[in-house]
Enzyme design. Structure first.
Site, PDB file in Angstrom:
ATOM      1  N   HIS A 187      35.011 -28.482 -59.445  1.00 43.87           N
ATOM      2  CA  HIS A 187      36.028 -29.065 -60.511  1.00 43.87           C
ATOM      3  C   HIS A 187      36.147 -30.428 -60.035  1.00 43.87           C
ATOM      4  CE1 HIS A 187      36.786 -24.827 -61.280  1.00 43.87           C
ATOM      5  NE2 HIS A 187      37.023 -25.424 -62.392  1.00 43.87           N
ATOM      6  N   ARG A 294      43.185 -25.929 -68.472  1.00 43.84           N
ATOM      7  CA  ARG A 294      42.972 -25.075 -66.981  1.00 43.84           C
ATOM      8  C   ARG A 294      44.583 -25.331 -66.718  1.00 43.84           C
ATOM      9  NH1 ARG A 294      37.638 -27.711 -66.965  1.00 43.84           N
ATOM     10  NH2 ARG A 294      35.985 -26.115 -66.398  1.00 43.84           N
ATOM     11  N   ARG A 330      44.543 -21.495 -71.194  1.00 44.10           N
ATOM     12  CA  ARG A 330      43.931 -20.090 -70.199  1.00 44.10           C
ATOM     13  C   ARG A 330      44.946 -20.244 -69.392  1.00 44.10           C
ATOM     14  NH1 ARG A 330      38.384 -21.337 -66.942  1.00 44.10           N
ATOM     15  NH2 ARG A 330      39.897 -22.706 -65.590  1.00 44.10           N
ATOM     16  N   GLU A 429      32.487 -15.313 -69.273  1.00 47.19           N
ATOM     17  CA  GLU A 429      32.046 -15.922 -68.249  1.00 47.19           C
ATOM     18  C   GLU A 429      31.426 -15.143 -67.100  1.00 47.19           C
ATOM     19  OE1 GLU A 429      34.864 -18.592 -66.372  1.00 47.19           O
ATOM     20  OE2 GLU A 429      36.372 -17.090 -66.629  1.00 47.19           O
ATOM     21  N   ASN A 452      29.734 -22.299 -66.858  1.00 47.58           N
ATOM     22  CA  ASN A 452      29.982 -22.750 -65.348  1.00 47.58           C
ATOM     23  C   ASN A 452      29.597 -21.614 -64.465  1.00 47.58           C
ATOM     24  OD1 ASN A 452      30.506 -25.309 -66.625  1.00 47.58           O
ATOM     25  ND2 ASN A 452      32.586 -25.224 -66.071  1.00 47.58           N
ATOM     26  N   ASP A 453      30.470 -20.488 -65.164  1.00 43.96           N
ATOM     27  CA  ASP A 453      30.497 -19.267 -64.192  1.00 43.96           C
ATOM     28  C   ASP A 453      29.551 -18.419 -64.585  1.00 43.96           C
ATOM     29  OD1 ASP A 453      32.311 -19.505 -62.024  1.00 43.96           O
ATOM     30  OD2 ASP A 453      34.164 -19.360 -63.376  1.00 43.96           O
ATOM     31  N   ARG A 463      27.487 -22.336 -57.840  1.00 45.68           N
ATOM     32  CA  ARG A 463      27.750 -23.513 -58.843  1.00 45.68           C
ATOM     33  C   ARG A 463      27.957 -24.806 -57.779  1.00 45.68           C
ATOM     34  NH1 ARG A 463      33.190 -22.445 -62.098  1.00 45.68           N
ATOM     35  NH2 ARG A 463      33.561 -24.469 -62.421  1.00 45.68           N
ATOM     36  N   CYS A 500      33.580 -23.509 -73.484  1.00 45.74           N
ATOM     37  CA  CYS A 500      33.951 -24.432 -72.614  1.00 45.74           C
ATOM     38  C   CYS A 500      33.583 -24.737 -71.521  1.00 45.74           C
ATOM     39  CB  CYS A 500      35.454 -24.020 -72.637  1.00 45.74           C
ATOM     40  SG  CYS A 500      35.628 -22.516 -71.900  1.00 45.74           S
TER      41      CYS A 500
HETATM   42  C1  PEP Z   1      33.569 -21.889 -67.021  1.00 49.27           C
HETATM   43  O1  PEP Z   1      33.544 -20.998 -65.873  1.00 49.27           O
HETATM   44  O2  PEP Z   1      32.646 -22.186 -67.476  1.00 49.27           O
HETATM   45  C2  PEP Z   1      34.912 -22.474 -67.056  1.00 49.27           C
HETATM   46  C3  PEP Z   1      34.984 -23.224 -68.234  1.00 49.27           C
HETATM   47  O3  PEP Z   1      35.882 -22.080 -65.990  1.00 49.27           O
HETATM   48  P1  PEP Z   1      35.884 -22.945 -64.871  1.00 49.27           P
HETATM   49  O4  PEP Z   1      35.017 -24.043 -64.842  1.00 49.27           O
HETATM   50  O5  PEP Z   1      37.370 -23.496 -64.584  1.00 49.27           O
HETATM   51  O6  PEP Z   1      35.619 -22.035 -64.170  1.00 49.27           O
HETATM   52 MG    MG Z   2      35.085 -20.119 -64.932  1.00 49.33          MG
END
Ligand code: PEP
Ligand code: MG
Length: 563
Positions: A187, A294, A330, A429, A452-453, A463, A500
């Protein structure tokens, strides 16, 4: 010296290095000759700390706000605590030891005491005592202070790591940063892209090799850091910086231009955001909506669980600012790398696989209901859509929807307005959700794929781990197959499918995702115009013809080659 790291946020910065040493100061116990002299050192340490905290308080009050400034009021109270002071003085007198050793020993006792208190608020105060005692120790030893908000202009910050809130607080006060740990989708990296600060992360243990004041160049596009470069290297990068700025400027011609593929498919390119301040970038880069808000950042910015009223005002403001464009909000996704100072999460072996996001909300229903009511109320003021994170089963989705219905009923009973047509969607995710996306699709209005997840869970690659960067990739055929499956299942159930995760803003992959039929792309605002330029020059039908071959590749490298 050239250091290779992970590109976290594009752009080139040049300037003086500022080192943030995060290690706590090492204190050695010493027998001293003069007790009075040590008590004097302690008093001076406290005095200097008071002066500094008062300064930070004033600055925070002016630049950030009353609530955040309160933290430093609390620090002043600790500093003025008579019992704490008497204990420290008593310890020096009894043991004939150095002042900093006394501060450390006594502070440790208080920290343990507070940490073990059942009351969450009280146990969170342990962190304040730690902070204050470390400051006194630094003052006693005349160690230079480091405050993220005080980093001078144009400096490039080097740190072992930065928390997401450190990064958010830095705002415009630095021109770039480099961290030893972290990955592209941490993040901290995501915030850097939102703030358009060039950044390189995951460079490994390099702090010992760099000195404050060294002249450095960072290239956020390639992940290269050059320390004390030669004149000709500086000139090469100056040129590169200019080209980058020119390209960025050229893309501004796409502001106001709709995102439509060559074969006429209208695509929605939206923005990801975390705090209300991000709205400036969302508007500047002409986002067609918000694809991911977020909301945990509202919780992280606060020093208490935000009330229904506070949340309602924020969501309403975002919805109104977007003037009818979609705003996907979200629900709370805390846990993983996102923590709350005032709400203690259990220490876990695997926080990313642990008690987080929807799991926590379904357990702590009071927190969840407050947010759901705020969201529903705000839905009366714009085109809000609600989205649940980390859903891994149908049961979880249904339970979340039951609570949403309860929140709705409570508003109806009170005669409070909300939008009964509000869309309800979920993130995909977790691989289990992707695999049963045909079933889940029947119970929601949309999917948004969180790569991302999804990448980290599908390939079992953390990650955040800089050592695994090569393995963490959306080009893995397994990840791409899952994405395709989710899009197909969504479309079969007649719902729209967006993305996203950071992959949505990967200009190289956008044609592939268009070929798969993705309807909406949501990304860091600064990536939007580049994405639009790709969408507007891609024929999605033609791209679709290549997907079969792509998904039959065995390796990420082969996929990348074809792409
Ligand atoms: C993701 O996991 O792709 C996502 C958009 O959520 P975050 O990055 O906040 O975990
Ligand atoms: Mg996520």
């Amino acid at each position: 010296m050239i250091i290779k790291g992970i590109s976290a946020s594009p752009g080139i910065s040049m300037g003086k290095a500022i080192i943030k040493n995060s290690q706590a100061t090492q204190i050695i116990k010493m027998q001293i000759g003069s007790v009075d002299k040590e008590i004097d050192r302690l008093k001076q340490g406290i005095e200097k700390s008071r002066f500094e905290i008062e300064k930070i308080y004033e600055k925070t009050l002016q630049t950030i706000g009353e609530e955040e400034a309160q933290i430093f009021q609390a620090h002043l109270l600790i500093l003025e605590d008579v019992t704490l002071y008497d204990d420290m003085v008593g310890f020096i007198q009894r043991e004939a030891v150095n002042a900093d050793w006394a501060v450390q020993t006594i502070a440790k006792q208080y920290i343990t005491l507070f940490e073990n208190m059942a009351d969450e608020y009280m146990s969170a105060r342990a962190a304040d005592i730690k902070d204050v005692s470390q400051r006194i120790i630094r003052k006693i030893n005349q160690i230079e202070e480091w405050e993220v908000s005080e980093v001078g202009d144009a400096g490039i910050l080097f740190a072992e790591d930065l928390t997401p809130s450190d990064t958010a607080n830095m705002a415009s006060s630095i021109s770039g940063f480099v961290t030893e740990i972290g990955g592209k989708t941490s993040h901290t990296a995501i915030i850097a892209r939102t703030l358009e600060i060039p950044a390189v992360v995951g460079v490994g243990n390099m702090l010992p090799t760099i000195q404050s004041g060294d002249y450095v160049i960072i290239d956020g596009e390639t992940g290269i850091v050059v320390v004390n470069p030669a004149e000709e290297t500086i000139n090469i990068y100056k040129q590169k910086k200019q080209t980058y700025e020119e390209e960025k400027k050229a893309l501004t011609q796409l502001i106001g231009v709709p995102s439509v593929t060559l074969d006429g498919k209208k695509i929605e390119i939206s923005a990801n955001m975390g705090t209300v301040d991000d709205l400036a970038g969302v508007l500047k880069f002409d986002a067609e909506g918000i694809g991911l808000f977020r909301t945990e950042f509202i919780y992280m910015e606060s020093d208490h669980l935000p009330t229904e009223e506070e949340q309602y005002e924020t969501y309403k403001k975002v919805a109104e600012t977007m003037q009818g464009k979609p705003v996907v909000i979200r629900t709370l996704d805390i846990g993983g790398d996102k923590e709350l100072s005032y709400f203690k999460l259990p220490k876990e072996m695997n926080p990313f696989l642990g008690y987080r996001a929807i799991r926590l909300c379904l357990d702590q229903t009071e927190i969840f209901m407050t947010q759901l009511r705020a969201l529903l109320r705000a839905s009366a003021h714009g085109n809000i859509k609600i989205m649940f994170p980390m859903i891994s089963s149908v049961d979880e989705l249904r339970s979340a929807k039951v609570l949403l219905e309860e929140a709705r009923q409570s508003l109806i009973k009170e005669g409070v307005a909300y939008n009964p047509e509000m869309e309800v969607g979920m993130m995909i995710e977790v691989p289990s959700a992707a695999i049963i996306s045909d079933i889940l699709a029947k119970e929601v209005d949309f999917f948004s794929i969180g790569t991302n997840d999804l990448i980290q869970y599908t390939t079992a690659v953390d990650r955040m781990n800089e050592k695994l960067t090569q393995l963490y990739t959306p080009y893995h055929p397994a990840v791409l197959r899952l994405i395709k499956q989710v899009i197909d299942n969504g479309h079969r159930a007649d719902i729209w499918v967006g993305m996203c995760g950071e992959t949505a803003g990967d200009a190289k992959l956008i044609p592939v995702l268009l070929g798969m039929g993705l309807d909406e792309f949501s990304m860091s605002p600064s990536a939007i115009l580049k994405a639009r330029s790709v969408v507007n020059t891609t024929d999605s039908k033609l791209a679709a013809c290549t997907i079969g071959t792509l998904l039959n590749q065995g390796t990420a490298e082969a996929v990348m080659g074809l792409v």
